[in-house]
Design a protein around this motif. Structure first.
Motif, PDB file in Angstrom:
ATOM      1  N   ILE A   1       0.840  -1.212   0.000  1.00 22.40           N
ATOM      2  CA  ILE A   1       0.000   0.000   0.000  1.00 22.40           C
ATOM      3  C   ILE A   1       0.872   1.258   0.000  1.00 22.40           C
ATOM      4  CG2 ILE A   1      -1.550   1.361   1.496  1.00 22.40           C
ATOM      5  CD1 ILE A   1      -3.048  -1.265   2.040  1.00 22.40           C
TER       6      ILE A   1
ATOM      7  N   TYR B   1      -8.614  -4.828   4.094  1.00 27.74           N
ATOM      8  CA  TYR B   1      -7.679  -4.021   3.308  1.00 27.74           C
ATOM      9  C   TYR B   1      -8.322  -3.398   2.074  1.00 27.74           C
ATOM     10  CZ  TYR B   1      -4.058  -5.892   6.300  1.00 27.74           C
ATOM     11  OH  TYR B   1      -3.292  -6.200   7.392  1.00 27.74           O
TER      12      TYR B   1
ATOM     13  N   GLY C   1     -10.620  -1.194   2.085  1.00 29.49           N
ATOM     14  CA  GLY C   1     -10.749   0.247   2.342  1.00 29.49           C
ATOM     15  C   GLY C   1      -9.490   1.022   1.977  1.00 29.49           C
ATOM     16  N   PRO C   2      -8.332   0.646   2.561  1.00 30.98           N
ATOM     17  CA  PRO C   2      -7.091   1.331   2.202  1.00 30.98           C
ATOM     18  C   PRO C   2      -6.779   1.268   0.699  1.00 30.98           C
ATOM     19  CG  PRO C   2      -6.771   0.070   4.204  1.00 30.98           C
ATOM     20  CD  PRO C   2      -8.136  -0.262   3.706  1.00 30.98           C
TER      21      PRO C   2
ATOM     22  N   ALA D   1      -9.022   3.591  -1.100  1.00 32.13           N
ATOM     23  CA  ALA D   1      -8.671   5.003  -0.861  1.00 32.13           C
ATOM     24  C   ALA D   1      -7.605   5.447  -1.865  1.00 32.13           C
ATOM     25  CB  ALA D   1      -8.183   5.192   0.571  1.00 32.13           C
TER      26      ALA D   1
ATOM     27  N   THR E   1      -6.427  10.944   1.276  1.00 30.82           N
ATOM     28  CA  THR E   1      -6.582   9.556   0.814  1.00 30.82           C
ATOM     29  C   THR E   1      -5.332   8.700   0.985  1.00 30.82           C
ATOM     30  OG1 THR E   1      -6.136  10.411  -1.421  1.00 30.82           O
ATOM     31  CG2 THR E   1      -8.431  10.011  -0.827  1.00 30.82           C
TER      32      THR E   1
ATOM     33  N   ALA F   1      -4.775   5.633   3.750  1.00 31.28           N
ATOM     34  CA  ALA F   1      -4.544   4.234   3.354  1.00 31.28           C
ATOM     35  C   ALA F   1      -3.290   3.682   4.032  1.00 31.28           C
ATOM     36  CB  ALA F   1      -4.408   4.143   1.832  1.00 31.28           C
TER      37      ALA F   1
ATOM     38  N   VAL G   1      -3.783   3.351   8.013  1.00 31.38           N
ATOM     39  CA  VAL G   1      -4.655   2.228   8.411  1.00 31.38           C
ATOM     40  C   VAL G   1      -3.937   0.903   8.175  1.00 31.38           C
ATOM     41  CG1 VAL G   1      -6.806   1.011   7.905  1.00 31.38           C
ATOM     42  CG2 VAL G   1      -6.806   3.495   8.110  1.00 31.38           C
ATOM     43  N   ALA G   2      -3.255   0.801   7.045  1.00 30.76           N
ATOM     44  CA  ALA G   2      -2.494  -0.441   6.785  1.00 30.76           C
ATOM     45  C   ALA G   2      -1.390  -0.610   7.834  1.00 30.76           C
ATOM     46  CB  ALA G   2      -1.897  -0.395   5.381  1.00 30.76           C
TER      47      ALA G   2
ATOM     48  N   PRO H   1     -14.532   5.328  -0.580  1.00 31.44           N
ATOM     49  CA  PRO H   1     -13.419   4.612   0.061  1.00 31.44           C
ATOM     50  C   PRO H   1     -12.830   5.320   1.286  1.00 31.44           C
ATOM     51  CG  PRO H   1     -13.171   4.575  -2.319  1.00 31.44           C
ATOM     52  CD  PRO H   1     -14.296   5.517  -2.026  1.00 31.44           C
TER      53      PRO H   1
ATOM     54  N   CYS I   1     -12.191   3.181   4.521  1.00 33.62           N
ATOM     55  CA  CYS I   1     -10.800   2.968   4.966  1.00 33.62           C
ATOM     56  C   CYS I   1     -10.647   3.316   6.451  1.00 33.62           C
ATOM     57  CB  CYS I   1      -9.886   3.837   4.101  1.00 33.62           C
ATOM     58  SG  CYS I   1      -8.172   3.868   4.625  1.00 33.62           S
TER      59      CYS I   1
END
Lengths: 96, 496
Positions: free
Chosen positions: A5, A72, A74-75, A78, B202, B206, B209-210, B289, B293
């Protein structure tokens, strides 16, 4: 997944900024040209596409309840949002 | 799962907090100054960007103004409180509300191509009715002030929580950062900084959160199992109590928040006419999203069994708490703060730009039509500062926002159906429009206060809508919307 990501995020950032630069140049060129903007509004309703995106969002959220891998989504999506914004600069029509 | 993993980070100093806020402000100021030099010469450019906002900037800026600082945190909070049902009811109506603008935007842009504000439309739609126009103008101003102060408050809470800065100081620094750059370029500045803020919301969201899931032992599978074990309903989107508790009310509130908001109408008239429909389609779809997310942080809160008392008692703080206490590196925590600051700044500058159009068109030009272009330009720019100052004073006063929130909610929800019908239904008349709003407030709000949010909201909508329909059927006259094409530009660009 975090590394993936992050790498995709950096690539998307470059794509977004390239689009932003293009959009900025277009805006300045159009402003300087002073050519009048047409006032026609296309008749597209976009109802079906809007419905698809609403349903897709609901399905994705519901999907998180069925598989941990969907967390995952969602990310990753995004990043699609950022890429989509960048893409919007490249598909826009210009008059300048 | 062992929540002893959560610990405060001593490296999050107030200096870093100020640097984050001021740094983003200075960056936006530099861009704003360039925009002013290149694209803004008069009031017309300042408030409507010469109607030349293209597809890319349109999409980026609409997403940015719709991504409130509170929304960034609420998506985590609703998931934390209701599980995936909370996220479902928070997210699905959110994107739909943006796309719901498409039919109204197309109709008004087509039939009133030289418009600026929704209040201006109402003025001509109802034969220059002062009452109808005043109601809509006041509603727009209330809504804008509320947007500014809610975002300001939310951000000051986060910055003070994460960096230990006094929340009042954070409020003042935050609003100064936004107003300084908003003052220069008006809508063009808002559109461009907003688009960049969409990037800053954005991609960092991402990554952060990851990263949170990467530091959790067992990752997403562990969170999934623990959230399900805590309560099987956490992994379902079908909880009826979530729908009744906040979902249905929120859905109508969100619709009112877009259709009854000048921030969006300003963009309807500023975006190139051929792009208006698809801008709102792409924006709504691409918005989805972001809360999905950030909502994943709420599952982490459930999985670890966090209690509101762990993060100060307010569930809105669950996302910031997790990110700043779970053991991420400093850079990642700062990225998350950047997400919230970007959401805050872009919403406030969008609201400020909308306020400038209301002041220019619905106040100065309407009541003082002889005002010169140079004076109008100055007043318009000063209105950006005034709106921010008023919102800041309300926040600093420590007053309970409840009255303002309820008043704005009442106005926006009451106005929703009359406004929609005035665009879509030719028989809508002034008596129905004003009567519908007045009755909805007079009768619907007491029902709202006594019977609760859901019944109250449905009552307000039913009363306002039915009144318009009954008055329209009795009146019988059709309004020719196409006649609005004859209306000239109220703030046309002066000849070179």
């Amino acid at each position: 997944m975090y590394v993936l990501i992050t790498i995709v995020g950096l690539l998307v950032t470059l794509f977004f900024l390239a689009g932003f630069w293009r959009g900025l140049q277009n805006a300045i060129a159009e402003y300087r040209s002073g050519a009048p903007e047409p006032t026609d509004v296309p008749d597209y309703g976009y109802g079906s596409l809007a419905a698809v995106s609403v349903i897709a969002s609901a399905v994705i959220i519901a999907g998180v309840g069925f598989s941990p891998a969907m967390i995952y989504a969602g990310p990753l999506l995004a990043l699609v949002t950022a890429a989509g914004c960048g893409l919007a600069f490249f598909v826009e029509q210009t008059r300048a | 799962m062992d929540k002893s993993i959560f610990a405060a980070m001593p490296s999050l100093t107030p200096t870093l907090g100020f640097a984050s806020m001021i740094g983003l402000g200075l960056f936006s100021l530099a861009l704003s100054y360039a925009v002013k030099t290149l694209l803004v010469r008069n009031t017309h450019d300042f408030i409507i960007a010469d109607r030349r906002v293209g597809f890319g900037f349109g999409v980026g800026s609409v997403i940015a103004v719709w991504t409130w600082a509170m929304a960034v945190m609420m998506s985590s909070a609703m998931t934390y409180q209701w599980g995936l049902s909370g996220l479902f009811w928070f997210v699905v109506p959110n994107g739909f509300a943006v796309m719901a603008m498409i039919p109204f935007a197309r109709i008004l842009r087509k039939n009133m191509p030289e418009g600026y504000t929704i209040s201006e439309f109402i003025e001509y739609r109802f034969s220059r009715s002062k009452v109808a126009t005043a109601i809509v103008t006041v509603t727009m101003i209330f809504g804008i002030i509320l947007e500014i102060l809610i975002n300001l408050k939310g951000t000051s809470v986060v910055v003070s929580t994460v960096f230990g800065i006094d929340w009042k100081v954070a409020t003042v620094v935050g609003i100064i950062c936004v107003l300084v750059y908003s003052y220069f370029g008006g809508l063009w500045t808002s559109v461009m900084t907003g688009t960049l803020n969409t990037l800053m919301i954005t991609v960092p969201a991402a990554i952060v959160v990851a990263a949170v899931y990467a530091v959790i032992p067992g990752g997403s599978e562990a969170v999934f199992k623990a959230a399900g074990a805590a309560d099987a309903r956490n992994l379902s989107v079908l909880r009826p109590d979530a729908a009744a508790g906040f979902g249905i009310t929120l859905a109508f509130g969100l619709l009112a928040a877009t259709v009854s908001d000048q921030t969006f109408w300003q963009k309807v008239w500023a975006i190139k006419s051929r792009d208006v429909g698809r801008v709102f389609l792409w924006s709504g779809a691409l918005f989805y999203p972001i809360p999905i997310c950030l909502g994943m942080l709420g599952l982490v809160g459930i999985a670890y069994g966090l209690k509101p008392a762990d993060f100060g008692g307010d569930i809105v703080a669950v996302g910031p708490y997790i990110v700043s206490h779970i053991g991420l590196g400093l850079t990642l925590v700062l990225l998350y703060v950047l997400v919230i600051l970007a959401a805050c700044y872009s919403t406030i500058d969008g609201a400020s730009a909308a306020l400038s159009s209301v002041v220019a068109v619905d106040i100065v030009k309407r009541y003082f039509p002889q005002t010169s272009e140079s004076s109008l330009f100055v007043i318009t720019k000063l209105s950006v500062l005034l709106g921010g100052i008023i919102a800041t004073l309300i926040v600093l006063s420590g007053l309970d926002f409840t009255t303002l929130v309820l008043t704005t909610y009442a106005l926006k929800t009451s106005i929703l159906l009359p406004l929609v019908l005035s665009i879509l239904w030719p028989k809508t008349n002034m008596v129905g429009f004003v009567g519908g709003i007045a009755l909805a407030i007079a009768v619907g709000m007491p029902i709202y206060a006594t019977a609760g949010e859901l019944i109250g909201t449905l009552s307000i909508l039913a009363i306002s809508g039915l009144t318009v329909v009954i008055a329209g059927l009795i009146g019988g006259k059709d309004f020719d919307l196409a006649g609005l094409r004859r209306i000239g530009d109220e703030v046309s660009a002066p000849a070179e």
